[in-house]
Design an enzyme around this catalytic site. Sequence first.
Site, PDB file in Angstrom:
ATOM      1  N   SER A  96      -3.075  -7.509   3.087  1.00 30.38           N
ATOM      2  CA  SER A  96      -3.433  -7.326   4.497  1.00 30.38           C
ATOM      3  C   SER A  96      -3.966  -8.625   5.084  1.00 30.38           C
ATOM      4  CB  SER A  96      -4.510  -6.247   4.638  1.00 30.38           C
ATOM      5  OG  SER A  96      -4.026  -5.006   4.226  1.00 30.38           O
ATOM      6  N   HIS A 130       0.842  -1.208   0.000  1.00 29.90           N
ATOM      7  CA  HIS A 130       0.000   0.000   0.000  1.00 29.90           C
ATOM      8  C   HIS A 130       0.877   1.259   0.000  1.00 29.90           C
ATOM      9  CE1 HIS A 130      -3.206  -2.470   2.331  1.00 29.90           C
ATOM     10  NE2 HIS A 130      -3.675  -2.278   1.118  1.00 29.90           N
ATOM     11  N   ARG A 132      -1.538  -5.764  -8.080  1.00 30.79           N
ATOM     12  CA  ARG A 132      -0.430  -6.664  -7.748  1.00 30.79           C
ATOM     13  C   ARG A 132      -0.192  -7.679  -8.857  1.00 30.79           C
ATOM     14  NH1 ARG A 132      -2.930  -7.807  -1.977  1.00 30.79           N
ATOM     15  NH2 ARG A 132      -4.651  -7.898  -3.430  1.00 30.79           N
ATOM     16  N   LYS A 183     -17.507  -5.787   7.654  1.00 26.99           N
ATOM     17  CA  LYS A 183     -16.247  -6.463   7.994  1.00 26.99           C
ATOM     18  C   LYS A 183     -15.955  -6.309   9.478  1.00 26.99           C
ATOM     19  CE  LYS A 183     -13.622  -6.432   3.682  1.00 26.99           C
ATOM     20  NZ  LYS A 183     -12.421  -5.893   3.028  1.00 26.99           N
TER      21      LYS A 183
HETATM   22  O1  PNS Z   1      -8.674  -2.660   0.401  1.00 25.47           O
HETATM   23  P1  PNS Z   1      -9.954  -3.203  -0.166  1.00 25.47           P
HETATM   24  O2  PNS Z   1     -10.790  -3.845   0.919  1.00 25.47           O
HETATM   25  O3  PNS Z   1      -9.715  -4.120  -1.335  1.00 25.47           O
HETATM   26  O4  PNS Z   1     -10.784  -1.930  -0.728  1.00 25.47           O
HETATM   27  C1  PNS Z   1     -12.048  -2.086  -1.298  1.00 25.47           C
HETATM   28  C2  PNS Z   1     -12.743  -0.710  -1.531  1.00 25.47           C
HETATM   29  C3  PNS Z   1     -12.725   0.126  -0.285  1.00 25.47           C
HETATM   30  C4  PNS Z   1     -11.990   0.017  -2.611  1.00 25.47           C
HETATM   31  C5  PNS Z   1     -14.191  -1.014  -1.982  1.00 25.47           C
HETATM   32  O5  PNS Z   1     -14.753  -1.927  -1.102  1.00 25.47           O
HETATM   33  C6  PNS Z   1     -15.061   0.244  -2.034  1.00 25.47           C
HETATM   34  O6  PNS Z   1     -14.921   1.049  -2.927  1.00 25.47           O
HETATM   35  N1  PNS Z   1     -15.966   0.376  -1.039  1.00 25.47           N
HETATM   36  C7  PNS Z   1     -16.885   1.495  -0.917  1.00 25.47           C
HETATM   37  C8  PNS Z   1     -18.311   1.099  -1.317  1.00 25.47           C
HETATM   38  C9  PNS Z   1     -18.497   1.188  -2.820  1.00 25.47           C
HETATM   39  O7  PNS Z   1     -18.379   2.244  -3.418  1.00 25.47           O
HETATM   40  N2  PNS Z   1     -18.781   0.030  -3.443  1.00 25.47           N
HETATM   41  C10 PNS Z   1     -18.935  -0.086  -4.863  1.00 25.47           C
HETATM   42  C11 PNS Z   1     -17.576  -0.279  -5.530  1.00 25.47           C
HETATM   43  S1  PNS Z   1     -17.755  -0.521  -7.238  1.00 25.47           S
END
Ligand code: PNS
Length: 154
Positions: free
Chosen positions: A126, A16, A89, A40
């Site tokens: 993570s 990150h 990645r 979560k």
């Molecule tokens: O580190 P992560 O858990 O892979 O991040 C995921 C994240 C935060 C980018 C994704 O879950 C997100 O954008 N969440 C906010 C809710 C949202 O907008 N969902 C629709 C995404 S298309």
Amino acid sequence: MKVLIPGSFDPPTNGHIEVIKRASNVFDEVFVGVVVNPQKDPMFEVAERKKMLSEILVDISNVNIESFEGLLVDFAKKMKINAIVKGLRAMTDFDYEFQMAQMNFNLADFETIFIPASPEYGYVSSSMVKEIYSYGGDVSALVPSVVVERLNNG
Ligand code: PNS
């Protein structure tokens, strides 16, 4: 240009941090958006994740740490963000990231710009850090020292 790097950062990894630093070399302003995800069960509270990120990135003046709840595109609009930045990645990330990028473009015309992770961070996540730590393994090569200290001090 003002970009947003969203994620759970539970905890922040060296991967990150590399992506955030590289973005800070390219874009004028980088906002790191720590997601508040009620579904979560996080290892670290959002405030703790923000604090760790702030400590790790203290020397980079164009990086700001925020948190958000709800849709990423709504937060991006509120913050007047120009584009979303994500680290990639490996091909295993690609399907999911591609789907989210298309969805965010469809929802609100936000472009997603991908930064390819360096090979040495390609395998760091993570969830693996948490698993290794939970079995007593050494994660000091995978996360910044701030995170190692926080893990060791409970
Ligand atoms: O580190 P992560 O858990 O892979 O991040 C995921 C994240 C935060 C980018 C994704 O879950 C997100 O954008 N969440 C906010 C809710 C949202 O907008 N969902 C629709 C995404 S298309």
